[in-house]
Every structure is written in C-alpha cells, then in structure tokens.
Design a protein around this motif. Structure first.
Motif, PDB file in Angstrom:
ATOM      1  N   THR A 247      23.280  -0.415  -1.209  1.00  0.00           N
ATOM      2  CA  THR A 247      22.927  -0.536  -2.629  1.00  0.00           C
ATOM      3  C   THR A 247      24.040  -1.119  -3.489  1.00  0.00           C
ATOM      4  N   MET A 248      25.275  -1.057  -3.035  1.00  0.00           N
ATOM      5  CA  MET A 248      26.399  -1.436  -3.899  1.00  0.00           C
ATOM      6  C   MET A 248      26.417  -2.915  -4.246  1.00  0.00           C
ATOM      7  N   LEU A 249      25.760  -3.748  -3.428  1.00  0.00           N
ATOM      8  CA  LEU A 249      25.714  -5.180  -3.699  1.00  0.00           C
ATOM      9  C   LEU A 249      24.367  -5.620  -4.269  1.00  0.00           C
ATOM     10  N   ASP A 250      23.593  -4.663  -4.779  1.00  0.00           N
ATOM     11  CA  ASP A 250      22.301  -5.018  -5.356  1.00  0.00           C
ATOM     12  C   ASP A 250      22.445  -5.830  -6.634  1.00  0.00           C
ATOM     13  N   SER A 251      23.504  -5.558  -7.385  1.00  0.00           N
ATOM     14  CA  SER A 251      23.719  -6.236  -8.665  1.00  0.00           C
ATOM     15  C   SER A 251      25.165  -6.047  -9.072  1.00  0.00           C
ATOM     16  N   PRO A 252      25.680  -6.881  -9.993  1.00  0.00           N
ATOM     17  CA  PRO A 252      27.029  -6.642 -10.508  1.00  0.00           C
ATOM     18  C   PRO A 252      27.186  -5.249 -11.115  1.00  0.00           C
ATOM     19  N   ALA A 253      26.149  -4.762 -11.811  1.00  0.00           N
ATOM     20  CA  ALA A 253      26.234  -3.433 -12.421  1.00  0.00           C
ATOM     21  C   ALA A 253      26.361  -2.348 -11.359  1.00  0.00           C
ATOM     22  N   ALA A 254      25.606  -2.471 -10.265  1.00  0.00           N
ATOM     23  CA  ALA A 254      25.695  -1.486  -9.190  1.00  0.00           C
ATOM     24  C   ALA A 254      27.080  -1.490  -8.575  1.00  0.00           C
ATOM     25  N   ASP A 257      29.684   0.180 -10.888  1.00  0.00           N
ATOM     26  CA  ASP A 257      29.577   1.638 -10.808  1.00  0.00           C
ATOM     27  C   ASP A 257      30.269   2.149  -9.559  1.00  0.00           C
ATOM     28  N   PHE A 258      30.000   1.520  -8.409  1.00  0.00           N
ATOM     29  CA  PHE A 258      30.652   1.910  -7.157  1.00  0.00           C
ATOM     30  C   PHE A 258      32.165   1.760  -7.265  1.00  0.00           C
ATOM     31  N   ALA A 259      32.613   0.611  -7.746  1.00  0.00           N
ATOM     32  CA  ALA A 259      34.046   0.339  -7.808  1.00  0.00           C
ATOM     33  C   ALA A 259      34.746   1.286  -8.773  1.00  0.00           C
ATOM     34  N   VAL A 287      24.158 -13.062  -5.630  1.00  0.00           N
ATOM     35  CA  VAL A 287      24.620 -11.811  -6.251  1.00  0.00           C
ATOM     36  C   VAL A 287      26.056 -11.520  -5.830  1.00  0.00           C
ATOM     37  N   PHE A 288      26.348 -11.735  -4.563  1.00  0.00           N
ATOM     38  CA  PHE A 288      27.715 -11.555  -4.073  1.00  0.00           C
ATOM     39  C   PHE A 288      28.702 -12.397  -4.884  1.00  0.00           C
ATOM     40  N   GLU A 289      28.365 -13.647  -5.146  1.00  0.00           N
ATOM     41  CA  GLU A 289      29.264 -14.518  -5.892  1.00  0.00           C
ATOM     42  C   GLU A 289      29.338 -14.108  -7.362  1.00  0.00           C
ATOM     43  N   ARG A 290      28.235 -13.607  -7.908  1.00  0.00           N
ATOM     44  CA  ARG A 290      28.292 -13.087  -9.279  1.00  0.00           C
ATOM     45  C   ARG A 290      29.207 -11.871  -9.369  1.00  0.00           C
ATOM     46  N   ILE A 291      29.154 -11.009  -8.369  1.00  0.00           N
ATOM     47  CA  ILE A 291      30.053  -9.851  -8.352  1.00  0.00           C
ATOM     48  C   ILE A 291      31.501 -10.316  -8.361  1.00  0.00           C
ATOM     49  N   ALA A 292      31.789 -11.346  -7.567  1.00  0.00           N
ATOM     50  CA  ALA A 292      33.163 -11.853  -7.499  1.00  0.00           C
ATOM     51  C   ALA A 292      33.626 -12.414  -8.837  1.00  0.00           C
ATOM     52  N   THR A 293      32.749 -13.114  -9.531  1.00  0.00           N
ATOM     53  CA  THR A 293      33.174 -13.821 -10.741  1.00  0.00           C
ATOM     54  C   THR A 293      32.979 -13.026 -12.027  1.00  0.00           C
ATOM     55  N   THR A 295      32.720  -9.432 -12.357  1.00  0.00           N
ATOM     56  CA  THR A 295      33.194  -8.044 -12.478  1.00  0.00           C
ATOM     57  C   THR A 295      34.695  -7.917 -12.517  1.00  0.00           C
ATOM     58  N   ALA A 296      35.425  -9.001 -12.243  1.00  0.00           N
ATOM     59  CA  ALA A 296      36.886  -8.903 -12.148  1.00  0.00           C
ATOM     60  C   ALA A 296      37.495  -8.338 -13.427  1.00  0.00           C
ATOM     61  N   ALA A 297      37.054  -8.857 -14.589  1.00  0.00           N
ATOM     62  CA  ALA A 297      37.633  -8.401 -15.841  1.00  0.00           C
ATOM     63  C   ALA A 297      37.348  -6.926 -16.101  1.00  0.00           C
ATOM     64  N   GLN A 298      36.165  -6.441 -15.667  1.00  0.00           N
ATOM     65  CA  GLN A 298      35.828  -5.046 -15.873  1.00  0.00           C
ATOM     66  C   GLN A 298      36.633  -4.114 -14.979  1.00  0.00           C
TER      67      GLN A 298
END
Length: 300
Positions: A247-254, A257-259, A287-293, A295-298
């Motif tokens: 589930t952790m890679l379902d979305s940047p928001a997910a 939360d995990f991180a 989605v994987f690439e969106r997480i990389a780009t 979520t970094a600032a958060q």
C-alpha cells in the motif's frame, strides 16, 4: 529530522537495453542514492536475467554524475575481503567517491551453496561476518595488511592508493542480532534493516513500527557500550519487506504517511525498489516517479 529517499535497482536488465536508462533516470528523479543487490541469483529471479553487482555499479558510475551508488547488500557468501577491497577501491575511484558498501552476514539463499559448499549455520555466518568486516576495514584503510584468522587470511595485501573517500568508503551494516549490531556500532557509518521478517505475511503496520523501534533501541545500546553516539549512524530502511509493502506506493500521500511514521523512529533514509512488472516489486511507474519528485520537500 530530514529523510533521504533512495532506490534499489535490481540488476535484471541488459545495460544497453534498459539498464543504463534506469540508473540515469534515478539521478534525474533526484534520488539520494541508487543501490543494487549483490547476489549471483535471487529468489524468483533465479531463472531469468541477473547481472553482477560490481560491474553494474561500475557502469552506473560512468553513466551518472551526482548519484550515490552502492550494494544492498554484499555478504561473505561468495566474497573474500582481499579481493573485495581491491574492487571497492577501484569502484570508489571510478565513481569519484560516491560508493557506499552495504554489507551483511548473508543467508541461506542460492548464494550460500553456489560454490559447492554446505550452507553455513547461523553461528558460522555470524563468526565469519565478525572476521570479514574488521578485516575489510583494515584493507581499505591500511596500505599493507597481513592477517591470519579462522576463516580469512591476508598476506601483505596492498591496496594503494586507498579510497577516494577518507579514511575509507562508508559501510552500511545490515544487522538485527546482537553480534551484527555490535559490528554496526563499531564499523558502520550507516545501519540497514528490512524490518522484522516474522511480520512479513501476517503482521500489522503497528507491529512493524514497534519492532523497528526495538531494533533502533538495540543499536543505541550497542553504541553506548563503546561510547559512540547512535546519532552518528545513518539508519536505512530497505522497504518491500514490511506489512505496508502493498500500500505504501499507492500514492504520494500514502508514501508520505509511511515515511513520516518511520522518520519519527529515527530513520534517515528510505530505499524503494525500482518497479519490476510481474514481480514482488511491481508498482505503477508513474506513481513511483511522482513519489520521488513530489515528496522530497515534505520529508526534509
């Protein structure tokens, strides 16, 4: 506390077909580091393409400029400290000082018997690891090393000019047991865990967080025993083996939360598997690439 995001790229692609592009894309996406597994074959990938870790990292070093590179993880199963040290010094030089050595005691997989030996018992793996890491440390920091141990020997082994990174390239020690954690405390610039394997199938996210908290506490005790501040050691979570893996890679928001929950435990780096279709590491590439780009600032 800031949290770095890295990836692990399994060596399953021919370099000139897809391999090079993945490592270059990892740099473009802003990952802190890209690692690969140091196995001769692995689990469900055994009967398919699988390339050598150190040659792959050498190629990646020449194809990238800023990305840190490394193994997650190398083990004594088919490595010897003397030859490994020479290869690491060469790789550190080629990369311009961007190499991290992830290192662990190994397990009972294909690597354990591929050279024709019986798989080592857990005690022997720990004994070998207890010799392997200190000897490798010496080989990477001293110009000439002679050593005679129960499992490994070196006779006037020379590793000149040494690593680009001083006093040597960093070790990321994978460990959860008491002996391994002591090695991490003494020799590690980082510590690696995949969580508690007992929780992989039926555990909950809450149980996993509690287990990881316990592991970090044990690392802290191992550091305290030798007078080292545990905050000096980076704490790396290699994902894909905890209850949240699906589930952790379902979305940047997910993922955020995990991180966030794991940053609160003290982790300083989270490593995601580069998606591989039709495998345990299948995930939506976009989605994987969106997480990389995104979520970094958060996570800083």
């Amino acid at each position: 506390m800031s949290l770095r995001l890295s990836t692990v790229i399994l060596p399953v692609d021919r370099w000139h077909e897809a391999g090079r592009a993945k490592w270059q894309r990892a740099e473009e996406l802003g990952f802190h580091a890209a690692y690969t597994y140091d196995h001769l074959s692995w689990r469900t990938f055994r009967d398919g393409p699988w390339f050598g870790a150190l040659p792959t990292l050498t190629a990646a070093a020449t194809a990238t400029d800023r990305l840190r590179l490394g193994t997650l993880v190398t083990s004594p199963n088919f490595r010897h400290p003397v030859t490994l040290a020479k290869e690491l010094i060469s790789l550190d030089d080629i990369s311009g000082g961007r190499i991290t050595l992830g290192i662990g005691a190994g397990g009972n997989g294909f690597d354990a018997t591929v050279l024709g030996q019986e798989a080592w018992a857990p005690r022997e793996r720990a004994d070998r690891f207890g010799e392997f890491v200190p000897l490798l440390d010496r080989l990477l920091t001293e110009e000439s090393v002679s050593y005679e141990g129960d499992f490994y020997s070196a006779h006037e082994a020379r590793d000149i000019p040494g690593c680009v990174q001083r006093p040597r390239l960093p070790f990321a020690v994978a460990a959860t047991g008491p002996r391994g954690l002591k090695l991490a405390a003494r020799y590690g610039q980082a510590w690696v865990t995949t969580g508690d394997p007992a929780l992989f199938e039926t555990g909950t996210a809450e149980q996993s967080v509690a287990a990881l908290r316990g592991q970090i506490e044990k690392l802290g005790k191992a550091c305290a025993e030798i007078g080292r501040d545990v905050s000096e050691i980076d704490k790396i979570l290699l994902t894909g083996f905890t209850p949240e893996r699906n589930t952790m890679l379902d979305s940047p928001a997910a993922f955020v939360d995990f991180a966030g929950r794991h940053r609160e435990l003290g982790f300083t780096e989270i490593v995601l598997h580069w998606p591989i279709p039709d495998s345990d590491f299948a995930a939506d590439q976009a989605v994987f690439e969106r997480i990389a780009t995104e979520t970094a600032a958060q996570l800083r």
